[in-house]
Design an enzyme around this catalytic site. Structure first.
Site, PDB file in Angstrom:
ATOM      1  N   GLY A  13       0.853  -1.097   0.230  1.00 54.65           N
ATOM      2  CA  GLY A  13      -0.122  -0.464   0.224  1.00 54.65           C
ATOM      3  C   GLY A  13       0.521   0.913  -0.246  1.00 54.65           C
ATOM      4  O   GLY A  13       1.680   1.591  -0.137  1.00 54.65           O
ATOM      5  N   ARG A  17      -2.514   8.006   3.993  1.00 57.56           N
ATOM      6  CA  ARG A  17      -2.367   9.833   5.238  1.00 57.56           C
ATOM      7  C   ARG A  17      -1.505  10.163   4.962  1.00 57.56           C
ATOM      8  O   ARG A  17      -1.638  11.186   6.009  1.00 57.56           O
ATOM      9  CB  ARG A  17      -3.360   8.639   5.925  1.00 57.56           C
ATOM     10  CG  ARG A  17      -4.801   8.981   5.325  1.00 57.56           C
ATOM     11  CD  ARG A  17      -5.902   7.898   6.766  1.00 57.56           C
ATOM     12  NE  ARG A  17      -5.403   6.538   6.387  1.00 57.56           N
ATOM     13  CZ  ARG A  17      -6.311   5.832   6.964  1.00 57.56           C
ATOM     14  NH1 ARG A  17      -6.958   6.287   8.589  1.00 57.56           N
ATOM     15  NH2 ARG A  17      -6.414   4.546   6.704  1.00 57.56           N
ATOM     16  N   GLN A  76       3.287  -6.975  -6.360  1.00 56.67           N
ATOM     17  CA  GLN A  76       2.386  -6.815  -6.943  1.00 56.67           C
ATOM     18  C   GLN A  76       1.460  -5.515  -6.945  1.00 56.67           C
ATOM     19  O   GLN A  76       1.658  -4.340  -6.427  1.00 56.67           O
ATOM     20  CB  GLN A  76       0.974  -6.953  -5.019  1.00 56.67           C
ATOM     21  CG  GLN A  76      -0.290  -6.686  -5.573  1.00 56.67           C
ATOM     22  CD  GLN A  76      -0.997  -6.132  -3.899  1.00 56.67           C
ATOM     23  OE1 GLN A  76      -0.696  -6.052  -3.623  1.00 56.67           O
ATOM     24  NE2 GLN A  76      -2.659  -6.955  -4.176  1.00 56.67           N
ATOM     25  N   ASP A 105       2.685  -2.431   8.153  1.00 55.94           N
ATOM     26  CA  ASP A 105       2.328  -0.722   9.176  1.00 55.94           C
ATOM     27  C   ASP A 105       1.639  -0.931  10.763  1.00 55.94           C
ATOM     28  O   ASP A 105       1.535  -0.762  11.196  1.00 55.94           O
ATOM     29  CB  ASP A 105       1.405  -0.449   8.209  1.00 55.94           C
ATOM     30  CG  ASP A 105       0.695  -0.908   8.032  1.00 55.94           C
ATOM     31  OD1 ASP A 105      -0.271  -2.525   8.751  1.00 55.94           O
ATOM     32  OD2 ASP A 105      -0.421   0.098   7.893  1.00 55.94           O
ATOM     33  N   ARG A 333      33.320  14.506  18.371  1.00 58.63           N
ATOM     34  CA  ARG A 333      32.878  13.661  17.435  1.00 58.63           C
ATOM     35  C   ARG A 333      33.825  12.634  16.357  1.00 58.63           C
ATOM     36  O   ARG A 333      34.587  12.020  17.481  1.00 58.63           O
ATOM     37  CB  ARG A 333      33.319  14.843  16.214  1.00 58.63           C
ATOM     38  CG  ARG A 333      32.486  16.640  15.908  1.00 58.63           C
ATOM     39  CD  ARG A 333      33.234  17.364  15.185  1.00 58.63           C
ATOM     40  NE  ARG A 333      32.959  16.610  13.829  1.00 58.63           N
ATOM     41  CZ  ARG A 333      34.086  17.981  12.768  1.00 58.63           C
ATOM     42  NH1 ARG A 333      34.465  18.516  13.485  1.00 58.63           N
ATOM     43  NH2 ARG A 333      34.107  17.158  11.580  1.00 58.63           N
ATOM     44  N   ASN A 377      47.331  19.679  29.618  1.00 59.77           N
ATOM     45  CA  ASN A 377      46.196  21.165  30.121  1.00 59.77           C
ATOM     46  C   ASN A 377      46.249  22.244  28.786  1.00 59.77           C
ATOM     47  O   ASN A 377      47.202  23.134  28.593  1.00 59.77           O
ATOM     48  CB  ASN A 377      46.891  22.260  31.483  1.00 59.77           C
ATOM     49  CG  ASN A 377      45.803  22.791  31.747  1.00 59.77           C
ATOM     50  OD1 ASN A 377      44.944  23.575  31.037  1.00 59.77           O
ATOM     51  ND2 ASN A 377      45.265  22.662  32.886  1.00 59.77           N
ATOM     52  N   TYR A 387      43.765  22.137   8.969  1.00 57.56           N
ATOM     53  CA  TYR A 387      43.906  22.269   7.644  1.00 57.56           C
ATOM     54  C   TYR A 387      44.205  23.075   7.087  1.00 57.56           C
ATOM     55  O   TYR A 387      43.726  24.390   7.437  1.00 57.56           O
ATOM     56  CB  TYR A 387      42.203  21.768   7.523  1.00 57.56           C
ATOM     57  CG  TYR A 387      40.761  21.882   6.849  1.00 57.56           C
ATOM     58  CD1 TYR A 387      41.428  21.124   5.379  1.00 57.56           C
ATOM     59  CD2 TYR A 387      40.855  22.798   5.499  1.00 57.56           C
ATOM     60  CE1 TYR A 387      41.213  20.749   3.848  1.00 57.56           C
ATOM     61  CE2 TYR A 387      39.399  22.252   5.127  1.00 57.56           C
ATOM     62  CZ  TYR A 387      40.197  21.869   3.748  1.00 57.56           C
ATOM     63  OH  TYR A 387      39.647  21.441   2.267  1.00 57.56           O
TER      64      TYR A 387
END
Ligand code: UD1
Ligand code: CA
Length: 457
Positions: A13, A17, A76, A105, A333, A377, A387
């Site tokens: 399906g 909605r 299908q 679902d 990161r 420290n 960079y």
């Protein structure tokens, strides 16, 4: 002998909605597609075959799950109803097998409920039903005076009296492949929606003199379907509450289980405490006595025992040792490794760096592509200039080095053990071990100097 189990997941399906460009079953629940939840549940039953009926959205679905080799995809192309959908999968299922029909679902059904459904279906067609206070929209279960199941009537086809019935069809059912083949061959589209209803199999079985039985779902939440964004949010909260409940039984202290989200897997040691609004993604492991303040996000992180992560910190793909202090407002990161008792304070960003034991970066710094020894420290406002506009370079800082505030370390550069860098330095050459290195303009005073004044016209 037990017949082999084949699961058929209906997922063709569109999910109109949802108002989405994606097929509905790709919408995310706790960070994973709805269909993935149903697949995981089905896999827990160790079926001989796992068939997914797809249609709307074309190849999007098979492509999204390409890594899962155990799925047999059944197309299908036109969605002519749930009965038609099951009919597409049946040719791939041997006679004598037991077929379990699941919906892509309906993501929260516990495997044990499905086991009960499958066990019952070894003798006859079995439906999973549930009693609802507000059964609107669902197919109603029709029984005779003796309580024997006779048929399912869809809401749109039901009379006013039938609509008062509160026992509904969850859509999940199981039966023998041989019998189902016979029933779906007999389906017609003579109904309000002009579809081949799988639910009509019940009346066909009864007409053929075969009894149909039901298994009751433990609660409504177990069988909730997701049709729109509001239901998706409701199911998300139920899912999160359930995860929170499990983790609390394992000893986790959650200050508010209603404001807690795990989109992946969270493992906790003893006596961990998590404040409100934290989000855990991927795989996160907390050792004993870890405390996490409010509004933190952790993705694929390991945290050692006794570490404190204060409010509003974001950690991704990193490894944090024991007894560390992170945040508030820290960002760690990918590729970062903090050894035991390291500290990263407010407005500190660390990327792809190894921070040695007991080293401190307490305020307003960027440490990227760096290796720090023990007891270093780093003064406030220190930047590793990693960079050069084309390539990334590393900064190496030896044990017990002291970097004065507001220093720029231009990589590649090495700071020796025990070295001191004077505040405000721009370091582009090695700073020798044990020495003070200062690289900044000398302070001068120009005596008698006058500030410029505004000229009069
Ligand atoms: C269905 C049941 C209803 C039950 C309800 C529970 C039928 C006729 N009705 O109604 O008794 O109370 O579920 O939620 O079965 N699908 C396909 N191909 C199709 C049609 C549907 O794969 O041609 C899939 C959908 O993607 C969805 C599932 O089947 O995952 C259910 O279809 P849907 O149209 O939502 O059925 P309901 O009208 O809700
Ligand atoms: Ca539905």
């Amino acid at each position: 002998m037990k017949s082999e189990l084949h699961c058929v997941i209906l997922a063709a399906g569109q999910g109109t909605r949802m108002k989405s460009r994606r097929p509905k079953v790709l919408q995310l629940l706790a960070g994973r597609p709805l269909l993935q939840h149903v697949l995981t549940t089905a896999q827990a039953l160790q079926p001989a075959g796992l068939h997914v009926v797809y249609g709307h959205g074309g190849a999007t679905l098979p492509e999204a799950f390409a890594a899962q080799a155990d799925i047999q995809w059944v197309e299908q192309p036109q969605q002519l109803g749930t009965g038609h959908a099951v009919a597409q999968a049946l040719p791939g299922i041997p006679d004598g097998a037991t077929v379990l029909v699941l919906y892509g679902d309906v993501p929260l059904t516990p495997p044990d409920t499905l086991r009960a459904l499958v066990a019952a279906a070894r003798s006859q067609l079995t439906l999973l039903t549930v009693e609802l206070d507000r059964p609107d929209g669902y197919g109603r279960i029709l029984r005779d005076d003796t309580g024997q199941l006779r048929a399912i009537i869809e809401h749109k086809d039901a009379s006013a009296a039938q609509r008062k019935i509160r026992e509904v069809n969850t859509g999940l059912m199981a039966g023998s492949a041989t019998a189902l083949r016979g029933y779906v061959d007999g389906l017609s589209r003579d109904n309000a929606q002009g579809e081949y209803y799988l639910t009509d199999c019940v009346a066909l079985a009864v007409a053929a003199g075969q009894a149909v039985q039901s298994v009751a779902a433990a609660c409504e939440a177990d069988v909730l379907g997701v049709n729109d964004r509001a239901q998706l949010a409701a199911v998300e909260r139920i899912y999160q509450r359930r995860q929170a409940a499990v983790l609390m039984t394992q000893g986790l202290q959650l200050l508010d289980p209603e404001r807690f989200d795990v989109r992946g897997e969270l493992r906790v040691g003893a006596d961990c405490q998590i404040d409100v609004n934290c989000v855990f993604e991927g795989r996160v492991e907390l050792a004993d006595d870890v405390r996490i303040g409010p509004n933190c996000q952790l993705r694929d992180v390991r945290v050692g025992a006794g570490t404190r992560i204060a409010a509003n910190s974001v950690l991704e793909q990193c490894d944090i040792g024991a007894a560390c202090a992170i945040g508030p407002f820290a960002r760690i990161r990918p590729g970062s490794l903090l050894a035991d008792a390291a500290r990263a304070g407010n407005f500190v960003e660390i990327k792809n760096a190894r921070i040695g034991p007991g080293s401190k970066i307490n305020h307003l710094s960027y440490i990227g592509d760096a290796t720090l020894g023990a007891g270093v420290n780093i003064g406030a406002g220190t930047i590793t200039c990693n960079y050069d506009g084309a390539n990334k370079h590393r900064t190496e800082i030896g044990d017990d080095a002291f970097i004065g505030s507001n220093s720029s370390l231009i990589a590649p550069v090495v700071i020796g053990s025990g070295a001191t860098v004077g505040a405000g330095s721009t370091i582009s050459k090695p700073a020798p071990a044990g020495e003070l290195t200062v690289a900044r303009g000398k302070q001068v005073t120009l005596r008698g100097w006058q500030r410029p004044r505004k000229q009069k016209d």
